[in-house]
Design an enzyme around this catalytic site. Structure first.
Site, PDB file in Angstrom:
ATOM      1  N   ASP A 564       0.830  -1.200   0.000  1.00 47.93           N
ATOM      2  CA  ASP A 564       0.000   0.000   0.000  1.00 47.93           C
ATOM      3  C   ASP A 564       0.869   1.256   0.000  1.00 47.93           C
ATOM      4  OD1 ASP A 564      -2.302   1.519   0.074  1.00 47.93           O
ATOM      5  OD2 ASP A 564      -3.162   0.452   1.784  1.00 47.93           O
ATOM      6  N   GLU A 567       3.238   5.188  -3.635  1.00 43.47           N
ATOM      7  CA  GLU A 567       3.478   6.325  -4.533  1.00 43.47           C
ATOM      8  C   GLU A 567       4.878   6.963  -4.359  1.00 43.47           C
ATOM      9  OE1 GLU A 567      -0.581   5.366  -3.924  1.00 43.47           O
ATOM     10  OE2 GLU A 567       0.816   6.133  -2.442  1.00 43.47           O
ATOM     11  N   ASP A 641      -8.059   4.278  -3.168  1.00 42.29           N
ATOM     12  CA  ASP A 641      -9.183   4.530  -2.259  1.00 42.29           C
ATOM     13  C   ASP A 641     -10.258   5.363  -2.951  1.00 42.29           C
ATOM     14  OD1 ASP A 641      -7.786   3.142  -0.326  1.00 42.29           O
ATOM     15  OD2 ASP A 641      -6.815   4.930   0.451  1.00 42.29           O
TER      16      ASP A 641
END
Length: 967
Positions: A564, A567, A641
């Site tokens: 997760d 980025e 999300d």
């Protein structure tokens, strides 16, 4: 071997590279152009504004064998490099490059006059460097470059990663390429002219307009709602009815920032909203007039959280959109404005939370001719570096992309089954009882997922289960496996400062320090930062920590990794420059230069780490970010999300298709959406208290049903999200149509497992792409270039999801190249027409093209519950067709050693005969004898309701030898 170098008047040939000095460069143009012939269909172009090329190593391009089947000729100022399939011509006077196919047809042509390549020197600003100021002078400097190519009117562009604006054909559109939650940047664009461009740059990039979006006051003359010049009117009304009115010269409330004024903060953030005004429950409008300096189709960018609508001249150009305040979204729209005319503008905003966001900017206007060109802008790189990839079709272009960046792996078979997740399971008991409930109800499922915060609250990055909630993780994992389940766990590249793992990484200089320096605490109230995945040593330590705490510790019981925030997302809702400061400097250079590539080096850490410890268990990574080449690390991405609205579901289809056409074949989403509107939460709460389904819960259930119907036809079939809970029995009771629809498509997915796993094999061996925009199979039919609500899932299924509330029928375009069969009823339709079809609550339209061969296996509750025998083989008459059944050992890497089998089915339409080819290959556990039930479907077939168990056909015993079956 020594490189063979030859010198001609205007170029030098060294091995497979041709270097051409530019005789008359423009002030901002290239001085040297270099072509590297990779193979007969791929040519690399490297250009520099200096007199020498930099020494560098690529993060995405694999070493390529030397290729020498090309010729170089010179004619005047033109230098031509020709292979058997393509030709590149360079004008040595300007550096202009043009590409042609084997027949001399122009494929890609730079704009003329030396303007196709433009360079500007770039120096990393001090505020972007980050707390670890270890950059050399060389690392602080690079080049901003822009490459611009002509584009014919009938060209369409695809790819560029995963973005959320419901756009597919990117011709004439703009896209900023950066990594963020719900947004993935991939520097690859695909053309319907059967070529692609992959540029080797890791910085923030732009496609389309190379200029930044402008504040409204820099683009237009502004007038308030009463017509007074200078600004719009901002009206802020709080939940108690108190109102503040003030002038607004720009709408740029896009960031919430820590106290970093000392670092030269100039960006406007939410702090510039009226002081003391409480946004939660408020209503805000920005109203007035905008006057454009020229008539043009203007490209706007809306940034929003809460409920937002935009009107221009009374037209609702942005219907209501919603996003939770902690995870804002952006949305693009276009509107034609007249020169000198005042156009009424109204932004209608209901903030969601004490902190919320709103922004409206506009792109610098360009002529339509300029806007329609292929234009690529890179903020910082050592030079311009791109690969031209040609093919006879789009699959061949993507195959070329994977030749450069790496083969995709054969995913473990179980990954193609159903995944159950939620935000979040809070104990081992919840994990085990949920999986048991699936088994007790005989609802197919393969994987259960542990999301974040399984660790002790103050120990993010420890990679350790909190003992009070997970008293014996090994017993939990053994229990999951005893129920024939698999287990995926979330691991972030994030560490609280108090953890031993943080301290070990930090001791070696492998932690980004800016967040700590600025005392940034996360939403749980603790402080930490991310590790520097660009360092090879850091990657090894990161994996070692995971291995010691999660993998080897529990005897390899974890089957997949959920990487997760890759980025990396050090902090939400910050301006671009501060994101760079938070992520650097990296071991390789500035975060500005390496801004987009974190997820691929992070994936490298896990893939190579696991294979070093347990080399024959297939790796699977699910990562929120992605980048070119990530497929070679057995990595899939999901769309982050996302919100839980119908427009969010629609955006996922174009996002997934674009990502797939960016060369990375495995993708998924949070089926049902992640961030939930309060009205849906309240609807579920009311039902829990009263047992009554109110209007909001009714819509929620239909949304979940429709999203699951869509999700059954994407590569990764995974439900996930915040409360309300996402297990099917928590969505609706068993007698509810939502429950029935979800279970139906779950079971259908498992019946299709032979078809699905064969596609997984084709991904590796044939560079196939399972999730396919219609242009991939029906290029030449211009009507398919921008169809955003239909797609092919493999060669035999065209899924047509229902993405509007209450819709019970929808229009479907049937591409002209083939006739089409309704999957459920066998009703036949000719191609090249738009039809209106039924779409009842429990079904989405699915069509099968002529010439398809579609395989159904037995019912199963997990992916390897039983052998795929018998297989019902549906053959759809009207065209010749073929399909290859691929099988192997499902979870190991023995396929890399040649241990797999294929059986090819070929249908001859003229003779209505199916040839089942001789089985090729073998592996342990292979079925040597099996049964195929061959079912022919023609337009005249009656009583043809889809039912693989009762379908009337010819059953044949197959022992591995060639069979010809007359149908």
């Amino acid at each position: 071997m020594l490189a063979l170098t030859t010198q001609a008047a205007d170029y030098t040939v060294t091995s497979n590279t041709i270097t051409i000095p530019v005789k008359s460069p423009t002030a901002t143009g290239a001085r040297l152009v270099k072509l590297q012939v990779v193979n007969s269909k791929i040519i690399r172009v490297e250009a520099t504004a200096t007199t020498s090329f930099p020494q560098k190593n690529s993060l995405i391009i694999l070493p390529q064998p030397d290729y020498n089947n090309f010729k170089v000729t010179e004619n005047g100022s033109s230098v031509t490099v020709a292979t058997p399939d393509v030709k590149a011509v360079v004008d040595a006077s300007t550096g202009h490059v043009c590409f042609f196919d084997r027949n001399g047809k122009t494929l890609l042509d730079e704009v003329g006059g030396g303007k196709g390549k433009e360079f500007k020197p770039y120096t990393v600003p001090n505020r972007e460097i980050g707390a670890d100021s270890r950059l050399t002078d060389e690392q602080r400097h690079g080049w901003t470059w822009t490459a611009t190519f002509e584009s014919p009117d009938d060209e369409a562009f695809f790819g560029l990663g995963q973005h959320q604006s419901e756009e597919l054909n990117m011709k004439g559109r703009n896209e900023d390429l950066f990594q963020y939650n719900t947004k993935i940047a991939v520097p690859f664009v695909l053309s319907n002219k059967n070529y692609g461009v992959l540029w080797d740059s890791y910085s923030y990039c732009r496609f389309g307009n190379p200029n930044d979006y402008l504040q409204l006051n820099r683009a237009f003359k502004l007038y308030d709602k009463d017509g007074n010049p200078g600004a719009l009117t901002g009206t802020y009304t709080d939940r108690d009815g108190n109102t503040i009115t003030r002038a607004e010269d720009s709408i740029y409330y896009e960031f919430a920032l820590p106290d970093i004024a000392a670092r030269g903060l100039t960006d406007v953030g939410v702090a510039n909203l009226p002081k003391g005004f409480k946004l939660n429950g408020a209503h805000v409008t920005y109203e007035g007039f905008i006057e454009a300096p020229e008539a043009n189709l203007y490209h706007f960018l809306l940034y929003y959280a809460g409920y937002t609508r935009v009107f221009i001249d009374g037209e609702e150009v942005v219907p209501e959109r919603w996003r939770t305040a902690w995870n804002p979204n952006s949305h693009k729209f276009e509107y034609a404005l007249d020169k000198g005319m005042r156009h009424h503008l109204l932004i209608d905003w209901y903030p969601d939370g004490d902190v919320s966001y709103c922004g409206l900017r506009v792109a610098t206007p360009r002529s339509q001719a300029e806007q329609n060109r292929l234009c690529i802008w890179s903020e910082m790189a050592k030079d311009m570096d791109y690969y031209f990839i040609a093919g006879d079709n789009l699959d061949q272009v993507i195959s070329g992309y994977r030749t450069l960046t790496g083969k995709a792996q054969v995913m473990p078979r179980w990954t193609l089954g159903f995944w159950q997740s939620r935000e979040r399971y809070k104990s081992s008991e919840e994990i085990e009882s949920t999986l048991k409930h699936f088994r007790d109800k005989h609802i197919p499922v393969d994987n259960i997922v542990q999301d974040w915060n399984y660790w002790k609250l103050d120990s993010w990055g420890s990679h350790q289960f909190e003992q009070s909630r997970y008293p014996n993780p090994q017993v939990m994992l053994d229990s999951v496996h005893s129920m024939h389940g698999r287990f995926m766990i979330s691991v972030w590249p994030k560490f609280y400062c108090s953890t031993d793992n943080y301290k070990a990484l930090d001791a070696n200089g492998w932690i980004y320090h800016q967040a700590v320096k600025d005392s940034i605490y996360d939403w749980l109230g603790f402080m930490g930062s991310f590790y520097d995945a660009y360092s090879a040593g850091a990657r090894k330590m990161f994996w070692k920590q995971m291995d010691e705490n999660l993998y080897s510790k529990y005897h390899y019981g974890i089957d997949a990794w959920w990487m997760d925030a890759s980025e990396p997302n050090v902090r939400d809702c910050t301006p671009m420059w501060y994101r760079k400061a938070l992520c650097g400097a990296t071991d390789l250079g500035s975060a500005t230069e390496y801004f987009n590539a974190y997820s691929i080096v992070n994936a490298d850490a896990i893939y190579n780490g696991q294979r070093s410890v347990n080399p024959n268990q297939r790796v699977f990574l699910l990562t929120r970010s992605g980048f070119a080449g990530e497929q070679c690390y057995s990595t899939a991405s999901w769309s982050g999300d996302i919100g839980t609205r119908w427009e969010d579901m629609r955006a996922q289809l174009t996002a997934g298709l674009s990502y797939s056409m960016s060369g990375i074949p495995f993708w998924g989403m949070d089926i049902g959406g992640f961030c939930v509107e309060n009205r849906y939460v309240k609807g579920q709460q009311e039902y829990d208290n009263t047992g009554k389904e109110n209007a909001d819960l009714k819509e929620w259930r239909e949304l979940q049903a429709r999203w699951n119907e869509f999700g059954a036809f994407v590569p990764l079939y995974r439900t996930h999200g915040q409360w309300p809970l996402r297990e099917v029995w928590n969505i609706a009771p068993e007698d509810h149509p939502a429950y029935k629809a979800i279970v139906y498509y779950d079971k259908l997915r498992y019946r299709l497992m032979p078809y699905l796993y064969s596609m997984a094999g084709a991904v590796h061996f044939d560079d196939y792409t399972p999730m396919r925009a219609l242009v991939m199979d029906f290029n030449g039919d211009s009507k398919v270039y921008d169809i955003k609500d239909q797609f092919m899932f493999g060669p035999a299924l065209m899924a047509c999801p229902v993405m509007k509330y209450g819709e019970r029928h929808r229009s479907v375009y049937l591409p002209q190249q083939k006739g089409w069969y309704d999957l459920y009823t066998n009703k036949y339709y000719g191609g090249g027409q738009t039809i209106d079809v039924d779409a009842p609550y429990d079904r989405i339209p699915v069509f099968v093209p002529e010439g398809s061969i579609l395989l159904f296996g037995p019912e199963m509750e997990w992916s390897d519950e039983k052998p795929a025998d018998p297989i019902t083989v549906y053959v759809y008459a009207g065209k010749d067709g073929s399909f290859t059944l691929y099988e192997d050992e499902n979870t190991n890497y023995n396929y890399e050693k040649g241990l797999y089998s294929t059986i090819t089915f070929k249908y001859d339409d003229a003779s209505h005969s199916l040839t089942i080819g001789q089985r090729q290959g073998h592996f342990s556990g292979m079925l040597k004898n099996r049964k195929f039930n061959i079912v022919l479907r023609t337009p005249q077939t009656v009583d043809a309701t889809l039912n693989p168990d009762s379908a009337k056909g010819k059953t044949v015993a197959y022992k591995g030898k060639k069979l010809v079956v007359k149908l």
